[in-house]
Design an enzyme around this catalytic site. Sequence first.
Site, mmCIF file in Angstrom:
data_model
loop_
_atom_site.group_PDB
_atom_site.id
_atom_site.type_symbol
_atom_site.label_atom_id
_atom_site.label_comp_id
_atom_site.label_asym_id
_atom_site.label_seq_id
_atom_site.Cartn_x
_atom_site.Cartn_y
_atom_site.Cartn_z
ATOM 1 N N GLY A 1 6.074 -2.650 -2.913
ATOM 2 C CA GLY A 1 5.111 -2.088 -3.935
ATOM 3 C C GLY A 1 3.646 -1.640 -3.555
ATOM 4 N N GLY B 1 3.055 -5.911 -8.563
ATOM 5 C CA GLY B 1 3.539 -4.735 -7.729
ATOM 6 C C GLY B 1 3.345 -3.338 -8.210
ATOM 7 N N ASP B 2 4.167 -2.512 -7.707
ATOM 8 C CA ASP B 2 4.014 -0.901 -8.163
ATOM 9 C C ASP B 2 4.663 -0.803 -9.409
ATOM 10 O OD1 ASP B 2 6.272 -1.662 -6.549
ATOM 11 O OD2 ASP B 2 6.813 0.637 -6.787
ATOM 12 N N THR C 1 15.354 -4.748 -7.491
ATOM 13 C CA THR C 1 14.453 -4.208 -8.575
ATOM 14 C C THR C 1 15.118 -3.151 -9.378
ATOM 15 O OG1 THR C 1 12.643 -4.416 -7.439
ATOM 16 C CG2 THR C 1 12.442 -2.566 -9.024
ATOM 17 N N ARG D 1 0.550 -11.836 -8.216
ATOM 18 C CA ARG D 1 0.484 -10.630 -7.384
ATOM 19 C C ARG D 1 1.178 -9.549 -8.310
ATOM 20 N NH1 ARG D 1 5.066 -7.294 -6.104
ATOM 21 N NH2 ARG D 1 4.673 -6.079 -4.386
ATOM 22 N N THR E 1 11.385 1.869 -6.062
ATOM 23 C CA THR E 1 11.731 0.769 -5.562
ATOM 24 C C THR E 1 11.472 0.447 -4.168
ATOM 25 O OG1 THR E 1 13.431 -0.977 -5.193
ATOM 26 C CG2 THR E 1 13.966 1.315 -5.138
ATOM 27 N N GLY E 2 10.850 -0.734 -3.997
ATOM 28 C CA GLY E 2 10.488 -0.813 -2.296
ATOM 29 C C GLY E 2 9.210 -1.948 -2.173
#
Length: 331
Positions: A252, A228-229, A198, A226, A249-250
């Site tokens: 989410g 994510g964050d 990301t 889906r 980043t990670g």
Amino acid sequence: MKAIAAALLLFIAMTAQAKPIAIVIHGGAGRIDRDALTPERERQYHATLEQSLRAGHAILARGGSALDAVEAAIVVMEDAPVFNAGKGAVFTAEGKNELDASIMDGSGLQAGAVGGVTTVKNPIRAARAVMEKSPHVLFTNRGAEKFASDNGLEMVDPKYFITERRWKQIQAWLKQQEAKDKPRAAAEPDRHADYFGTVGCVALDANGNLAAGTSTGGMTGKRFGRIGDSPIIGAGTYADNRTAGISCTGHGEYFIRHAVAHDISARMAYKKESLAKAARDVVQTVLKQAGGSGGVISIDALGNIVMEFNTPAMTRGSIDRDGKTKTAIFK
Ligand code: ASP
């Protein structure tokens, strides 16, 4: 009279010089095997980070806005197949590329985002268009695509995003899931091996404005639909001139539950914590205790840069207020 004019000019020059500019970027946090990282791939990471930093910094150096710098830096990484954003995005469990992005302007808390787009070449540009050309903050799927195309953004065939490396990753992931004999519905998206990538950017411009943006293909093997964050303001991205600009980043789902980007800003605002302390506590304590892996990049109003992660690696780079450039992958 002349002396006063000269003194005034000197004063203006000094205050202008005192206004810091800075930029920081990430290309994802995760676990990347040092041995699996070929010298060629490592070189590509560093070269793309450098190119992205230069694109953003050039704008800041000529007095351009933090928003323009963030967009330009992220476009470079979206166009580079090495990162999990734009071209080179990871695949969903159904074998598609669905992209999320967001951008935020710290000067007035304006924000824009898109989720689940499949035909917008540069999702970060679409996020910015949502912010500037609509009264809304977040568009998803076909609505986001129609909005992007109505606003003249470059649209592509979904095939444009496909790369062989990511295709192989999803095939390996599907095999792994089969071997585990897990029903697809229960399968966890993957945060392991070199599935990260990301991208994000935070910039501080000479007018004291902060901006932050994030763009991603999400997580390998995520379910269709889906989100994510990364396109969620307050989770994956936040910017407020009074505190900091933040891009995450990670994994989410953890970043959404813990409103990570906003939590860092709120700790600075309410507890008067430094950016370094707020970011460290959220990433190393709150997230870690919850089991959430990942990291953040951030710049505060004074131009202090923080890159905090709880994973073995986070691809990252910065040009600080003294003009010092660095890029790195491992701790
Ligand atoms: N945060 C992204 C997501 O969950 C993935 C990543 O940063 O690697 O979609």
